[in-house]
Every structure is written in C-alpha cells, then in structure tokens.
Design a protein around this motif. Structure first.
Motif, short mmCIF file in Angstrom:
data_model
loop_
_atom_site.label_atom_id
_atom_site.label_comp_id
_atom_site.label_asym_id
_atom_site.label_seq_id
_atom_site.Cartn_x
_atom_site.Cartn_y
_atom_site.Cartn_z
N HIS A 65 5.78 2.58 -2.35
CA HIS A 65 5.88 1.13 -2.53
C HIS A 65 7.31 0.74 -2.91
CE1 HIS A 65 4.22 -2.87 -3.79
NE2 HIS A 65 5.26 -2.82 -4.61
N LEU A 81 1.30 -2.97 2.51
CA LEU A 81 2.21 -1.87 2.82
C LEU A 81 2.29 -1.61 4.32
CD1 LEU A 81 1.44 0.73 0.00
CD2 LEU A 81 3.46 -0.72 0.22
N TRP A 139 -3.46 -4.22 -1.09
CA TRP A 139 -2.21 -3.49 -1.26
C TRP A 139 -1.87 -2.69 -0.01
CZ3 TRP A 139 -1.57 1.38 -4.80
CH2 TRP A 139 -0.22 1.71 -4.91
N SER A 181 -0.94 -7.02 -5.82
CA SER A 181 -2.12 -6.18 -5.55
C SER A 181 -1.94 -4.80 -6.16
CB SER A 181 -2.35 -6.06 -4.05
OG SER A 181 -2.71 -7.31 -3.50
N MET A 182 -0.74 -4.22 -6.04
CA MET A 182 -0.49 -2.90 -6.62
C MET A 182 -0.73 -2.92 -8.13
SD MET A 182 3.03 -0.69 -7.00
CE MET A 182 3.69 -1.91 -8.12
N TYR A 183 -0.22 -3.95 -8.80
CA TYR A 183 -0.40 -4.01 -10.25
C TYR A 183 -1.86 -4.20 -10.64
CZ TYR A 183 4.61 -3.85 -10.94
OH TYR A 183 5.93 -3.44 -10.96
N VAL A 225 -1.74 8.74 -5.94
CA VAL A 225 -1.48 7.33 -6.25
C VAL A 225 -0.03 7.15 -6.71
CG1 VAL A 225 -2.07 5.40 -7.80
CG2 VAL A 225 -3.90 6.75 -6.75
N ILE A 230 2.78 4.75 -5.14
CA ILE A 230 3.61 3.82 -5.91
C ILE A 230 5.10 4.07 -5.59
CG2 ILE A 230 4.36 3.19 -8.25
CD1 ILE A 230 1.38 3.76 -9.10
N VAL A 241 -4.41 -3.11 -8.90
CA VAL A 241 -5.02 -1.79 -8.64
C VAL A 241 -4.78 -0.87 -9.83
CG1 VAL A 241 -4.79 0.31 -7.23
CG2 VAL A 241 -5.00 -1.93 -6.12
N VAL A 300 -7.09 -2.59 -3.57
CA VAL A 300 -6.56 -1.44 -2.82
C VAL A 300 -6.42 -1.85 -1.35
CG1 VAL A 300 -7.12 0.85 -1.89
CG2 VAL A 300 -7.34 0.42 -4.34
N ALA A 338 1.59 -7.77 -1.67
CA ALA A 338 1.67 -6.33 -1.90
C ALA A 338 1.89 -5.96 -3.37
CB ALA A 338 2.76 -5.71 -1.02
N THR A 339 2.92 -6.51 -3.98
CA THR A 339 3.24 -6.11 -5.35
C THR A 339 2.18 -6.57 -6.37
OG1 THR A 339 5.58 -5.96 -4.83
CG2 THR A 339 5.01 -6.21 -7.16
#
Length: 179
Positions: free
Chosen positions: A103, A21, A17, A64-66, A96, A100, A68, A14, A61-62
């Motif tokens: 994002h 961002l 990510w 890390s998002m996945y 959340v 997304i 999370v 998190v 970033a991307t």
C-alpha cells in the motif's frame, strides 16, 4: 454478537481496500502509458489520472486500510487470540504487513508520478498488480483453511497461480504489441 458485526465490517472494508489497490495500479498503468502520447493529450491525461489517483487513494483505499486494521485488531481482542496467537493468524498477519507495505509503496509511486517521475514500465506495473492478488489469495486461504497441511497445499496453489498470472501478463503483452 459483537464479533460478527466487526467481522462483517472487516470483510466489507477488505473488499474496498483491495478494489482500491487493484484500481490504483491500473490507473498507474494508464498514467504511464499516457506519457507516450503527444501533447496536449499527455498533459490532459496526466492531470486527469492524478486527480483520479488522489481521490481513489485518499477517499477509498487509505481509509479502508485503516478500518481493516482497526477491525482486525478488535477481532483479535474480542476473540482473545492475543492470548494464544494461533500459527495461521501469525502467518496471516505477516501477509497483511506485506499488503500494508505494498500500500505505502503504491502511495510513493503515486507521489512520484505526480512529480512526473515514471520509473516503472506498464509491464512492470502489471506484474506489480499481481503481487496484491497473490497476497490476497494467501490471506484468504489462511483464514479459511487454518491447518498446516492445507496451508502447504495453499502455498503450492499460490505459487502455481503466480506462475499462471505471470505467464498471462507476458502473453497479454505480446498480444498488445502485435496490434
């Protein structure tokens, strides 16, 4: 014990990510402001910002998002929250989803800027950057407080914080324009 490891991974990514961002939109601001430069500076800066944006997006970033999302889903499974769906968790997940969406809007902006399309001003991008901050605050307050009464105070606090952030952006803009 497995839950704590997954929670630790979730928190770490998190942070990654959100850092991605926050920095991405900061790069958008610099990239947009570089368009006011004369040649060859504009082209040199734009090319450099595009490289930085692409690497930040696809390397930090991307992914890390996945991670999370996967860790969050695994925590819901391990804690068996899918059987009761506490109210705070449902609201948190809605925020959340908002993050997304944020994002992917940033991803679209990155692609448009790489094509030379700059539709937002640097001030609009600064305000856009604050939206991620507000979503982060909402998510953290929900996870930590969990109660309805505290959630109400949290929402009031988030609104007050948002107003302060917007005022700070406007003051900073005036300060920059005076220079």
């Amino acid at each position: 014990m497995m839950y704590q490891y997954v929670l630790a991974i979730h928190i770490i990514f998190v942070v990654c990510w959100m850092a991605g961002l926050f920095y991405m939109v900061r790069l958008f601001i610099y990239h947009t402001e570089a368009q006011d430069k004369s040649e060859p500076a504009r082209t040199i800066l734009s090319e450099q910002f595009e490289v930085m944006e692409r690497k930040l997006w696809w390397i930090i970033a991307t992914p890390s998002m996945y991670i999370v999302i996967i860790a969050g889903a695994l925590m819901i499974h391990l804690h068996k929250w899918y059987m009761i769906w506490p109210g705070w968790l449902v609201i948190k997940l809605l925020f959340v989803v908002g993050l997304i969406v944020y994002h992917f809007i940033c991803q679209k902006k990155m692609k448009l800027m790489a094509q030379g399309k700059f539709s937002w001003t640097s001030t609009q991008l600064r305000l856009w950057n604050e939206l991620a901050t507000i979503l982060l605050f909402a998510i953290v307050f929900l996870v930590v407080l969990k109660s309805a009464l505290n959630w109400i105070f949290g929402v009031v606090g988030i609104i007050a914080f948002s107003i302060i952030l917007m005022m700070a952006v406007k003051i900073y803009k005036r300060f920059r324009e005076k220079k």
